[in-house]
Design an enzyme around this catalytic site. Structure first.
Site, PDB file in Angstrom:
ATOM      1  N   ASP A 165       0.837  -1.201   0.000  1.00  0.00           N
ATOM      2  CA  ASP A 165       0.000   0.000   0.000  1.00  0.00           C
ATOM      3  C   ASP A 165       0.866   1.241   0.000  1.00  0.00           C
ATOM      4  O   ASP A 165       2.007   1.198  -0.476  1.00  0.00           O
ATOM      5  CB  ASP A 165      -0.945  -0.048   1.218  1.00  0.00           C
ATOM      6  CG  ASP A 165      -2.316   0.528   0.922  1.00  0.00           C
ATOM      7  OD1 ASP A 165      -2.396   1.741   0.678  1.00  0.00           O
ATOM      8  OD2 ASP A 165      -3.305  -0.233   0.913  1.00  0.00           O
ATOM      9  N   HIS A 214      -3.690   5.676   3.383  1.00  0.00           N
ATOM     10  CA  HIS A 214      -4.461   4.493   3.013  1.00  0.00           C
ATOM     11  C   HIS A 214      -3.886   3.222   3.639  1.00  0.00           C
ATOM     12  O   HIS A 214      -4.605   2.403   4.218  1.00  0.00           O
ATOM     13  CB  HIS A 214      -4.485   4.382   1.488  1.00  0.00           C
ATOM     14  CG  HIS A 214      -5.490   3.425   0.937  1.00  0.00           C
ATOM     15  ND1 HIS A 214      -5.211   2.100   0.712  1.00  0.00           N
ATOM     16  CD2 HIS A 214      -6.768   3.611   0.538  1.00  0.00           C
ATOM     17  CE1 HIS A 214      -6.273   1.500   0.201  1.00  0.00           C
ATOM     18  NE2 HIS A 214      -7.237   2.408   0.088  1.00  0.00           N
ATOM     19  N   SER A 463     -11.460  -1.466  -0.315  1.00  0.00           N
ATOM     20  CA  SER A 463     -10.141  -1.390   0.323  1.00  0.00           C
ATOM     21  C   SER A 463     -10.219  -1.645   1.820  1.00  0.00           C
ATOM     22  O   SER A 463      -9.234  -2.048   2.437  1.00  0.00           O
ATOM     23  CB  SER A 463      -9.516  -0.008   0.094  1.00  0.00           C
ATOM     24  OG  SER A 463      -9.063   0.146  -1.215  1.00  0.00           O
TER      25      SER A 463
END
Length: 562
Positions: A165, A214, A463
């Site tokens: 990520d 994220h 996600s």
């Protein structure tokens, strides 16, 4: 029937070494600015032969991954991509060229920040779990029964989960206890055109940082420690490994992702979570009529390289888990793609042929695809679905869940997890002194213990669903894995992990009516979704909602490998 890709022939060893500069081939083309490419060799072509072909096309190899035939190349030739595609030794070249800064707010994942409602930031959550102070807001823990599973199996430190990520903020006191600095790597140096000025010399951020946010959110859902502060993860005792393959701006380019996957295989990482698609193409097509020659070659290169990298990792013991995507489409009947390419050139509309187009890594080989559910158990309106690619479903949040009730359009319908202080400050949700601003009130939380503070916020998306499944996968390795005598820790063959994950998922029938509409929630007709299949397996839920408790308490039935 699945249309997952099969791998071509690849070498048996990986080399991520820098090589000496190779002179570019002679050129009559006018000089141009240096452009960076990721070049992929054809199946069966030796690495040195591929380098020679790249050189002849006018490129300079600056790094190479011989195990999967992928090369980082620079060139000043404006026709380099076409020359590379024309060489029989090369599949093609994928260009890395920026078009400016990525938007700060994701229209799906941060929908709550784009909607002005009285309910924004309101809601105390849907969960009765009270393991760490904010766990009563983690309805996802209760949905996958990880609040019960940890009494039997909270995860083993010998099990490693790679967060492929944007990074991982290891300063958060919920992540620090489980973070492995030794195993973590950054494969994605900052690109100033899209990520902004580099924070460190050399533009390679140190591991344990995340300027995008994220990856930190994903990591918390998987393995935030149950330590009396903030939140706890699905598997609160497993080891978290940063595999930074995404840019700070949120782009995921081919070479960093490939290098992260091959490293995961070599390093003995047990589970890798992938909540992204490889830029710039939402779908990579073999021969789309709307694409020019260079675009076709680029997409073929991405398909070949990702297929090799996923296969490489799988064959070395990595269980691969991926978000199904947020385009509200049946992946077996894809909608036209008007978003690609999302950098480097203006996007244009392409009709997507289901037989010759794939989204990577979701539709790659050996990947467990995860759809997203809201707290009511309904498919999130944005979530991709379909019997062709789905494996399981998991809580990913749905801001618009609960229509007709006080919970409609409240942050509590989303997924709360760890988040970097720096990013929250840049977004104006926390001030310079570390205090939550009025804009962040109700959607951002601050928890402190022994002088260290962690920050938490809400996101939604597939996600956020994928890490719930990855966490359960890591619990399966923790419970049923064997000692890895070569690399230490535990290990379990990926096909066994997948078998146990799918077999113990809580079956969920299609809703009635099967054609779900989201007009009440304010969505246009294109969001309408038809659920196909039976109770055992269908396009919304796959084999069911991942169930951590059943996964670690049900005796496996593996038998011989299929």
């Amino acid at each position: 029937m699945s249309r997952r890709l099969m791998a071509g022939a690849v070498a048996t060893a990986t080399s991520l070494a820098l090589v000496a500069v190779i002179p570019a081939g002679s050129s009559t083309a006018a000089p141009a600015a240096t452009t960076e490419y990721t070049v992929v060799a054809e199946d069966g072509v030796a690495a040195d032969a591929a380098v020679a072909a790249i050189t002849a096309a006018g490129g300079t190899v600056v790094a190479r991954n011989d195990g999967v035939g992928v090369f980082q190349v620079t060139s000043t030739r404006t026709d380099f991509a076409n020359r590379a595609a024309a060489d029989a030794a090369l599949v093609g070249a994928a260009q890395r060229r920026a078009i400016g800064y990525a938007p700060k707010i994701d229209a799906v994942e941060q929908e709550n920040r784009l909607v002005d409602t009285a309910g924004k930031g309101r809601g105390k959550g849907h969960s009765s779990a009270r393991l760490d102070p904010l766990d009563d807001k983690l309805w996802g823990l209760e949905m996958v029964r990880s609040d019960q599973s940890r009494r039997k199996q909270p995860g083993d430190k010998g099990v490693t989960v790679g967060i492929l990520d944007t990074g991982l903020d290891a300063s958060n006191p919920d992540l620090a206890p489980n973070f492995s600095t030794r195993l973590s790597r950054n494969f994605a140096p900052d690109l100033t055109d899209i990520d902004g000025p580099c924070e460190v010399s050399g533009c390679l951020d140190p591991v344990g940082t995340d300027d995008g946010g994220h990856g930190t959110h994903v990591a918390g859902t998987i393995g935030a420690a149950a330590n009396g502060i903030g939140v706890s993860g699905v598997a609160p005792n497993v080891t978290l490994v940063e595999l930074k393959g995404g840019q700070d701006s949120g782009y995921f380019f081919l070479e960093p992702v490939v290098n992260a996957l091959t490293y995961a295989g070599d390093a003995g990482i047990d589970v890798v979570n992938m909540s992204f698609y490889v830029d710039p193409w939402l779908y990579n097509c073999l021969d789309n009529s709307a694409d020019n020659t260079a675009a076709k070659a680029e997409q073929r290169a991405i398909l070949r390289a990702m297929t090799r990298a996923l296969t490489y990792a799988h064959l070395r013991g990595v269980t691969l888990v991926s978000a199904l995507g947020n385009e509200h489409t049946d992946l077996g009947k894809p909608l036209p793609d008007a978003s690609s390419p999302d950098y480097g050139a203006p996007a244009y509309t392409r009709q997507i042929d289901n037989k010759t187009c794939w989204s990577m890594p979701t539709e790659g080989p050996f990947v467990i695809g995860v759809s997203s559910l809201g707290p009511s158990g309904k498919k999130s309106d944005f979530s991709n679905y379909g019997t062709e690619q789905i494996s399981v479903s998991a809580p990913g949040g749905w801001f618009r869940d609960g229509f007709g009730t006080p919970s409609f359009q409240t942050d509590a319908n989303m997924i709360l997890s760890t988040y970097p202080l720096k990013v929250l400050q840049e977004d104006g949700l926390v001030d310079a002194d570390g205090n939550i601003t009025p804009d962040g009130e109700g959607s951002v939380f601050k928890e402190c213990k022994a002088g260290k503070c962690g920050y938490y916020t809400y996101l939604q998306g597939t996600s956020m669903a994928s890490p719930h499944a990855a966490g359960v996968a890591s619990l399966i390795v923790s419970e049923f894995g064997q000692r890895d005598r070569r690399r230490g820790g535990l290990t379990l063959e990926p096909w066994k992990v997948e078998n146990q994950l799918l077999r113990t998922a809580a079956e969920h029938a299609c809703p009635e009516p099967r054609l779900q509409t989201y007009t009440d929630e304010g969505r246009p007709a294109e969001f309408n979704a038809l659920c196909e299949g039976g109770t055992n397996f269908n396009g919304f839920y796959g084999y069911g909602v991942v169930d951590a408790y059943a996964a670690v308490t049900t005796k496996p039935r593996w038998g011989a490998r299929p």
